[in-house]
Design an enzyme around this catalytic site. Structure first.
Site, PDB file in Angstrom:
ATOM      1  N   GLY A  77       0.800  -1.217   0.000  1.00 13.98           N
ATOM      2  CA  GLY A  77       0.000   0.000   0.000  1.00 13.98           C
ATOM      3  C   GLY A  77       0.831   1.264   0.000  1.00 13.98           C
ATOM      4  O   GLY A  77       2.060   1.227   0.079  1.00 13.98           O
ATOM      5  N   ASP A 189       7.610  -6.651  13.783  1.00 13.20           N
ATOM      6  CA  ASP A 189       8.326  -5.937  12.724  1.00 13.20           C
ATOM      7  C   ASP A 189       8.890  -4.614  13.262  1.00 13.20           C
ATOM      8  O   ASP A 189       8.751  -3.567  12.635  1.00 13.20           O
ATOM      9  CB  ASP A 189       7.406  -5.672  11.529  1.00 13.20           C
TER      10      ASP A 189
END
Length: 289
Positions: A77, A189
């Site tokens: 995205g 992450d």
């Protein structure tokens, strides 16, 4: 380097980073008591409760997702700078790539995770949108970009006081996710590009697309298959393909090393016409030895 040595390095590093995390957080608690509570402006108070947006609203706010407002682009995205006219407030809108199955999974994970969280060192969720087969997430806009940008630009202007403040902020966020939530949150992450900075260089951890919720008391149990970002992944994850609480602490340690040294988690160097990857943690370990 032998696999046994790498495992030992991972275990020792994780232990050191746990101690460092505790120290950072304790200092942060003392620092917070001295400073008192932070003031919040009126516009910010108006967007503390996440809301559902229509696609039309966000298309208007982003000027039909114009390239001029593009802040960044990831694997699934793009993020746009936008403006909410009704409350005169800048926002960041993440638009998931259409027809991306993995992008939808990350969208779903991020919404279900971050709506449960509220902490000064986490990026604030303002709302979401899922109509017209479009999936968008709306965040507060942080004007100072991310830690990776400031650490690795030339010249780097981050003085030590700011680096220290950022490290404490990130440690505080991680402690909240692991110890202060009703359910332990594995971010999976943590990296310098996911540490966003406000005008005062306060750190805010973002991008919960890979995050997972773990029941209380099970924060050290393995979860679903996972791989984060090369250079930040704990050595044991390469063998188990699973994440645990200590995996996030290891990733935090890599960011702390980036903050302290100014070097990237993984750097590419050229030697005799060939390109090689060097890992920051291995370089630091060799210096320590």
């Amino acid at each position: 380097m032998a696999m046994g040595s790498l495992a030992n390095i991972g275990s020792i590093s994780a232990s050191l980073l746990v101690l460092g995390l505790v120290w950072f957080y304790c200092r942060r608690r003392n620092y917070s008591r001295k400073d008192g509570t932070m003031s919040v402006n009126v516009n910010r108070e108006m967007v503390t409760a996440p809301r559902k947006f229509s696609y039309k609203e966000l298309r208007l706010a982003t000027s039909n997702f114009a390239d001029e407002g593009l802040l960044g682009e990831g694997g699934f995205g793009k993020v746009y700078l936008s403006f909410l006219r009704d409350i005169s407030y800048n926002i960041a809108v993440k638009r998931v790539t259409p027809n991306s199955q993995q992008g939808f999974k990350e969208y779903e994970s991020e919404i279900t995770t971050i709506t449960r969280l509220r902490h000064r060192n986490l990026v604030q969720l303002i709302g979401w949108c899922h109509d017209n087969n479009q999936f968008l997430i709306v965040y507060e806009f942080l004007p100072n970009k991310n830690l990776d940008y400031h650490l690795h630009r030339e010249p780097c202007l981050l003085i030590w006081d700011k680096r220290y403040k950022i490290a404490m902020g990130l440690a505080s966020a991680l402690f909240y996710l692991q110890e202060e939530c009703n359910q332990c949150v594995l971010h999976r992450d943590i990296k310098s590009s996911n540490v966003l900075l406000d005008l005062s260089f306060n750190a805010k951890l973002g991008d919960f697309g890979l995050a997972r919720l773990v029941d209380p008391g099970q924060g050290s149990q393995t979860t679903q298959v996972m791989l984060g970002t090369e250079g930040y992944i704990a050595p044991e994850c390469h063998d188990t393909y699973k994440a645990i609480k200590e995996s996030d602490i290891y990733s935090f340690g890599i960011v702390a090393l980036e903050i302290a040294t100014g070097n990237k988690a993984i750097a590419v160097i050229e030697r005799n016409g060939q390109r090689f990857k060097t890992k920051l943690v291995e370089w630091v370990w060799e210096l320590y030895g």
